[in-house]
Design a protein around this motif. Structure first.
Motif, PDB file in Angstrom:
ATOM      1  N   GLY A   1      21.266  28.317 -13.852  1.00 30.57           N
ATOM      2  CA  GLY A   1      20.772  29.640 -14.235  1.00 30.57           C
ATOM      3  C   GLY A   1      19.433  29.967 -13.591  1.00 30.57           C
ATOM      4  O   GLY A   1      18.786  29.108 -12.977  1.00 30.57           O
ATOM      5  N   THR A   2      19.008  31.204 -13.771  1.00 30.99           N
ATOM      6  CA  THR A   2      17.761  31.659 -13.148  1.00 30.99           C
ATOM      7  C   THR A   2      16.747  32.101 -14.204  1.00 30.99           C
ATOM      8  O   THR A   2      17.097  32.357 -15.361  1.00 30.99           O
ATOM      9  CB  THR A   2      18.024  32.847 -12.200  1.00 30.99           C
ATOM     10  N   LYS A   3      15.498  32.200 -13.755  1.00 34.88           N
ATOM     11  CA  LYS A   3      14.440  32.719 -14.628  1.00 34.88           C
ATOM     12  C   LYS A   3      13.465  33.520 -13.771  1.00 34.88           C
ATOM     13  O   LYS A   3      13.298  33.254 -12.575  1.00 34.88           O
ATOM     14  CB  LYS A   3      13.716  31.593 -15.358  1.00 34.88           C
ATOM     15  N   PRO A   4      12.798  34.516 -14.354  1.00 29.67           N
ATOM     16  CA  PRO A   4      11.843  35.333 -13.586  1.00 29.67           C
ATOM     17  C   PRO A   4      10.653  34.511 -13.119  1.00 29.67           C
ATOM     18  O   PRO A   4      10.188  33.610 -13.819  1.00 29.67           O
ATOM     19  CB  PRO A   4      11.399  36.404 -14.597  1.00 29.67           C
ATOM     20  N   LEU A   5      10.167  34.818 -11.939  1.00 31.49           N
ATOM     21  CA  LEU A   5       8.938  34.208 -11.450  1.00 31.49           C
ATOM     22  C   LEU A   5       7.764  34.942 -12.093  1.00 31.49           C
ATOM     23  O   LEU A   5       7.721  36.182 -12.068  1.00 31.49           O
ATOM     24  CB  LEU A   5       8.870  34.291  -9.929  1.00 31.49           C
ATOM     25  N   PRO A   6       6.815  34.241 -12.678  1.00 32.04           N
ATOM     26  CA  PRO A   6       5.754  34.873 -13.486  1.00 32.04           C
ATOM     27  C   PRO A   6       4.959  35.957 -12.761  1.00 32.04           C
ATOM     28  O   PRO A   6       4.673  37.014 -13.324  1.00 32.04           O
ATOM     29  CB  PRO A   6       4.852  33.703 -13.873  1.00 32.04           C
ATOM     30  N   LYS A   7       4.603  35.717 -11.498  1.00 33.66           N
ATOM     31  CA  LYS A   7       3.711  36.634 -10.794  1.00 33.66           C
ATOM     32  C   LYS A   7       4.370  37.962 -10.431  1.00 33.66           C
ATOM     33  O   LYS A   7       3.666  38.929 -10.128  1.00 33.66           O
ATOM     34  CB  LYS A   7       3.162  35.960  -9.539  1.00 33.66           C
ATOM     35  N   THR A   8       5.686  38.003 -10.408  1.00 30.08           N
ATOM     36  CA  THR A   8       6.370  39.243  -9.994  1.00 30.08           C
ATOM     37  C   THR A   8       7.250  39.826 -11.101  1.00 30.08           C
ATOM     38  O   THR A   8       8.114  40.644 -10.848  1.00 30.08           O
ATOM     39  CB  THR A   8       7.236  38.972  -8.747  1.00 30.08           C
ATOM     40  N   ARG A   9       6.997  39.412 -12.327  1.00 27.36           N
ATOM     41  CA  ARG A   9       7.823  39.869 -13.448  1.00 27.36           C
ATOM     42  C   ARG A   9       7.761  41.395 -13.610  1.00 27.36           C
ATOM     43  O   ARG A   9       8.748  42.030 -13.968  1.00 27.36           O
ATOM     44  CB  ARG A   9       7.355  39.192 -14.741  1.00 27.36           C
ATOM     45  N   HIS A  10       6.602  41.988 -13.306  1.00 27.15           N
ATOM     46  CA  HIS A  10       6.433  43.432 -13.474  1.00 27.15           C
ATOM     47  C   HIS A  10       7.414  44.206 -12.595  1.00 27.15           C
ATOM     48  O   HIS A  10       7.969  45.237 -13.015  1.00 27.15           O
ATOM     49  CB  HIS A  10       4.999  43.838 -13.142  1.00 27.15           C
TER      50      HIS A  10
END
Length: 690
Positions: free
Chosen positions: A73-82
Motif C-alpha cells: 500500500g501507499t501513504k502520502p509524503l509529508p512535505k507534499t500532502r497539501h
C-alpha cells in the motif's frame, strides 16, 4: 463538464494550461473552458514503510526478517500532502467528468499518476496523454488522440512490481546488514551489482603485472610495417626477437599481394539517453545526473528536444513528414541543416525509421521549435549541440574510404603496409587520409632493414561514469531513467567515490560486496529481474509470479546475511569520544566537508571534523578566517595569527561596502606590510628601478 489534467510538475502544468487556454490561475491549479490543469510534485505518495504495516517491524532486529507483507500500500509524503489534498478536492468536483494522465510518458510517470488517482478514489473515466515532446504542436496532437488509461495497465503493473521488488530486496537486505554489522550498509537489487562492476575493474588493475614484449618492424622505401603475429605479445624476450631479425636479414622480401578495397559507412543513429550520458561524460566530464538534468531542462523548459528518458535510437515512420521542420529549427546552429532541408530533407540513414524498435519513446532528437540561444546556459548549449549534430548526420552523405594493403613476405614472415584514403568525408567532418603513398608492385623484390621494438603491456583504465553506464546497459541494470540516480546513491552512501573523472569503490563498499550473497553481487540475477519487468510492461509476464519469485530470493538473501560468519570493520570510526555520552565518534562526509557524529544511535551529537574557510576577514591581518567547532559551538579563528571571534555577530553579518573594500585592499598592499613575501618585495623593487 471538464477534464481534470494531471501533470507531473508545476512547470509542465503551466505550459499545458497555456496551450489549452486554461488562463484562470489558482494556487494549486489552472482552469479554463472544459479543462482543469493541476500537478504532482514528482511522487506525492510512496510505499508504506515496515513500521506502518506491522508494529513488530518498528524496531530493526534480525528476528523479524525477512519482512514479506501480502500487501504494502501507499501513504502520502509529508512535505507534499497539501498538493495531494488539492488534487483530491478537484477530483471530487461535480463538474469533472474525466481525468487525463499527463505525467511523464514512461514507467515512473505512470506510477506517479496511478497512485494519486487510487488514493483520491477517482471513479470516473481516465485517459492517457502520451507525447514525446512538449511543443505546442505535439501537445495539441496528443490531446486529439487520447487513449484509455487501461491501454497502459501493463506499464503500471511493471512500475508497481519494480517498486515492490526494490522494497522487498532493498529494505530487507539493508536492515539485515545494518543490524548484523552495526553500520549503515545499504544494498539493493540494482545498486549492489552496479558497485560490483566498478570493483571488478579495480581488481583487474590491481592484479595487473606489466610485461615486456617485442615487435619487429620492417623499414623499406622510407616506410614502416610491423610483422604479423597471431599473438601480438608472443615474443617475450629480446634474444628471441633478435634471432628472428637475423633470419630475416639473410632473405630477400617479395611483394606477395596488393589489395585495394573501398569501404562505406553510414551515419550513427541518434542518441538514446544512456549513450548521450556516456558521450557527455567523455567529452565534457559531466556526471550522468548532470546530463539528465540538462536534457530534462531542454525538454521541459525550452521544449527543443524530445522526451529524454528513452532507451531507443530509432524513429517511427510517421515522423518522416516532420524532418524538414526539425532541420529548419536547428539551421542557425548547423548551417548544412538548411541545405538538407532545401533538398527535401531526405534521410540517408534510412534504417533509423523502424516502428518495431521504437519502445515507449523514439530516439532523442531536436523538436520543430527554434531555440532561443540567449536563454540557454553553456551546459544546455553543449548538450543541445550534441543532440542536434547527431540528428543532422542522418541527412549527410555516407562516409567513403579506400583501403590499400600491401603484404610483403620474408620467408614465412609477413609485413603489412597500409594506407587509407578518404574518398568522401560525408558525415565524418574530421576524417583525414592516413599513411604514406605506397609505390610497390606485386612480385617486386624488397630489401629493407629491421628493428626490434621493446614494448610494455599497459593496465586497463579505471571505470569512468560513461564506462559504468555502458556496463549497466549491457547487463540491463536499471533503466535510462534510473541509472544516474543509482550512481548518485552509491556515492552518497559512501560505497563509491569519484576520483577525478574515474570511479572507485571505497573500503566500506568493498566490505559490503563481501558480506552479501554472491547472487546479488553478480549482475545475472538483476538482469533476469529487469527482463521480467520489461516483459510485464509488454503483457508477456505475470507481475504476481514476479513478486513471488522476488520474495523467494529475498528469503535466501536475508538468510545468507543472518548465518554469515564474516567480519566487518567500520573504517569511519575514530578514536575521538563523544563529549555527551562517551561513545566513539564516526567520520561522515557531507557536501561541504566532513562531520564527526556519535556512533551511539540514541545520541545526536555532531560537530565538524575539519575547519572550513569563511568569507569573514581577520581584523588583524585581513585574511579569511576559519569556522572552527569547539565545546561552546562554532567560532571564527584566524590560522595566521590565532585571532578568534564569535560566529554570527554583527561583524560576521555586516556586508563590506565598496569604500571599505578599497580601503582594506590599500592597507593590505601598503609599503610597510609586515607579511610581504620575498617575491612581492623583489617585484616591487624591480618596478621602482624602471
Amino acid at each position: 463538464m471538464k477534464q481534470l489534467i494531471l501533470a507531473e510538475k508545476p512547470s509542465v502544468a503551466r505550459d499545458l494550461s497555456q496551450i489549452l487556454g486554461a488562463t484562470e490561475k489558482h494556487k494549486d491549479y489552472f482552469e479554463g473552458d472544459g479543462v482543469i490543469v493541476t500537478w504532482a510534485l514528482g511522487h506525492l505518495l510512496g510505499l508504506k514503510m515496515p513500521e506502518d504495516l506491522n508494529k513488530d517491524w518498528q524496531k530493526w532486529q534480525l528476528e523479524t526478517l525477512p519482512m514479506l507483507p501480502k500487501f504494502i500500500g501507499t501513504k502520502p509524503l509529508p512535505k507534499t500532502r497539501h498538493q495531494l489534498q488539492a488534487i483530491e478536492r478537484l477530483a471530487k468536483r461535480s463538474d469533472v467528468k474525466e481525468a487525463v494522465i499527463a505525467t511523464d510518458a514512461g514507467r515512473e510517470g505512470e506510477l506517479v499518476a496511478r497512485w494519486i488517482l487510487q488514493y483520491v478514489r477517482f471513479n470516473k473515466p481516465v485517459k492517457r496523454l502520451w507525447i514525446s515532446s512538449q511543443t505546442t504542436k505535439a501537445v495539441k496532437e496528443g490531446f486529439a488522440r487520447l487513449k484509455p488509461a487501461s491501454d497502459y495497465d501493463d506499464l503500471y503493473q511493471s512500475a508497481l512490481a519494480r517498486a515492490t521488488a526494490d522494497w522487498l530486496v532493498g529494505l530487507n537486505v539493508t536492515r539485515a546488514l545494518t543490524v548484523k554489522y552495526q553500520d549503515n550498509l545499504s544494498a539493493g537489487r540494482v545498486q549492489t551489482p552496479t558497485l560490483a562492476l566498478v570493483l571488478k575493474q579495480e581488481d583487474k588493475i590491481s592484479s595487473f603485472i606489466p610485461q615486456k614484449y617485442y615487435q619487429i618492424a620492417l623499414n623499406a622505401s622510407n616506410q614502416k610495417a610491423l610483422m604479423e603475429q597471431k599473438n601480438p605479445y608472443g615474443i617475450k624476450n629480446r634474444e628471441a626477437a633478435q634471432k628472428i631479425v637475423s633470419e630475416l636479414e639473410r632473405t630477400i622480401g617479395k611483394v606477395e599481394k596488393i589489395t585495394v578495397k573501398e569501404h562505406s559507412e553510414k551515419a550513427p543513429l541518434p542518441y538514446d539517453l544512456t549513450e548521450l550520458q556516456r558521450a557527455a561524460n567523455e567529452k565534457y566530464g559531466y556526471s550522468a545526473k548532470k546530463t539528465l538534468s540538462v536534457v530534462q531542462s531542454l525538454y521541459e523548459v525550452h521544449k527543443i528536444v524530445s522526451y529524454p528518458r528513452t532507451d531507443s535510437k530509432y524513429l517511427s515512420t510517421d515522423m518522416i513528414s516532420t524532418m524538414k521542420e526539425r532541420l529548419q529549427a536547428v539551421g542557425s546552429m548547423v548551417p548544412e541543416a538548411l541545405e538538407y532541408a532545401k533538398k527535401g530533407a531526405k534521410v540517408v540513414q534510412k534504417k533509423v525509421f523502424n516502428n518495431e524498435k521504437v519502445t515507449d519513446h523514439h530516439a532523442l532528437v531536436p523538436t520543430e521549435q527554434r531555440p532561443d540561444y540567449a536563454k540557454l546556459s553553456s551546459d544546455e548549449h553543449r548538450i543541445y549541440g550534441m543532440i542536434v549534430k547527431r540528428f543532422v548526420m542522418l541527412f549527410a552523405p555516407e562516409y567513403r574510404e579506400q583501403k590499400e594493403k600491401i603484404t610483403v613476405s620474408f620467408a614465412n614472415r609477413r609485413f603489412n603496409f597500409s594506407k587509407t584514403t578518404v574518398l568522401q568525408k560525408g558525415w565524418k567532418e574530421n576524417a583525414q587520409t592516413s599513411g604514406e603513398a605506397l609505390h610497390f608492385k606485386e612480385g617486386q623484390q624488397i630489401k629493407g632493414t629491421f628493428e626490434v621494438k621493446e614494448k610494455l603491456t599497459t593496465p586497463p583504465n579505471p571505470l569512468t561514469e560513461g564506462g559504468l553506464l555502458a556496463l549497466m546497459e549491457r547487463y540491463s541494470l536499471g533503466t535510462p531513467a534510473t541509472r544516474a540516480e543509482i550512481i548518485e546513491k552509491l556515492v552518497s552512501s559512501e560505497l563509491m567515490e569519484r576520483s577525478g573523472n574515474f570511479l572507485r569503490v571505497t573500503r566500506k563498499g568493498r566490505q559490503l560486496l563481501e558480506l552479501v550473497n554472491p547472487s546479488l553481487v553478480t549482475p545475472e540475477l538483476t538482469e533476469k529481474w529487469e527482463k521480467q519487468l520489461e516483459a510485464i510492461a509488454l503483457g508477456k509476464f505475470s507481475s504476481q509470479k514476479f513478486i513471488a519469485e522476488i520474495k523467494d530470493d529475498t528469503k535466501k538473501l536475508v538468510s545468507e546475511v543472518k548465518n554469515s560468519t564474516k567480519k566487518y570493520q567500520d573504517f569511519s570510526m575514530t578514536q575521538k569520544k563523544c563529549p555527551e555520552c562517551g561513545a566513539f565518534l564516526k567520520e561522515k562526509k557531507v557536501r561541504d566537508g566532513k562531520l564527526l557524529v556519535c556512533s551511539n544511535a540514541e545520541c545526536d551529537y555532531k560537530r565538524r571534523a575539519e575547519a572550513r574557510v569563511s568569507n569573514h576577514r581577520c581584523p588583524q591581518c585581513h585574511k579569511k578566517m576559519l569556522i572552527v567547532s569547539g565545546e561552546k559551538g562554532e567560532y571564527f579563528r584566524c590560522k595566521y595569527d590565532g585571532t578568534t571571534e564569535k560566529l554570527g555577530g554583527k561583524k560576521g553579518k555586516k556586508k563590506m561596502s565598496r569604500h571599505e573594500e578599497r580601503r582594506l585592499l590599500k592597507k593590505i598592499n601598503q609599503d610597510d606590510e609586515p607579511q610581504e613575501s620575498a617575491l612581492a618585495a623583489a617585484l616591487k623593487k624591480a618596478m621602482e628601478e624602471k
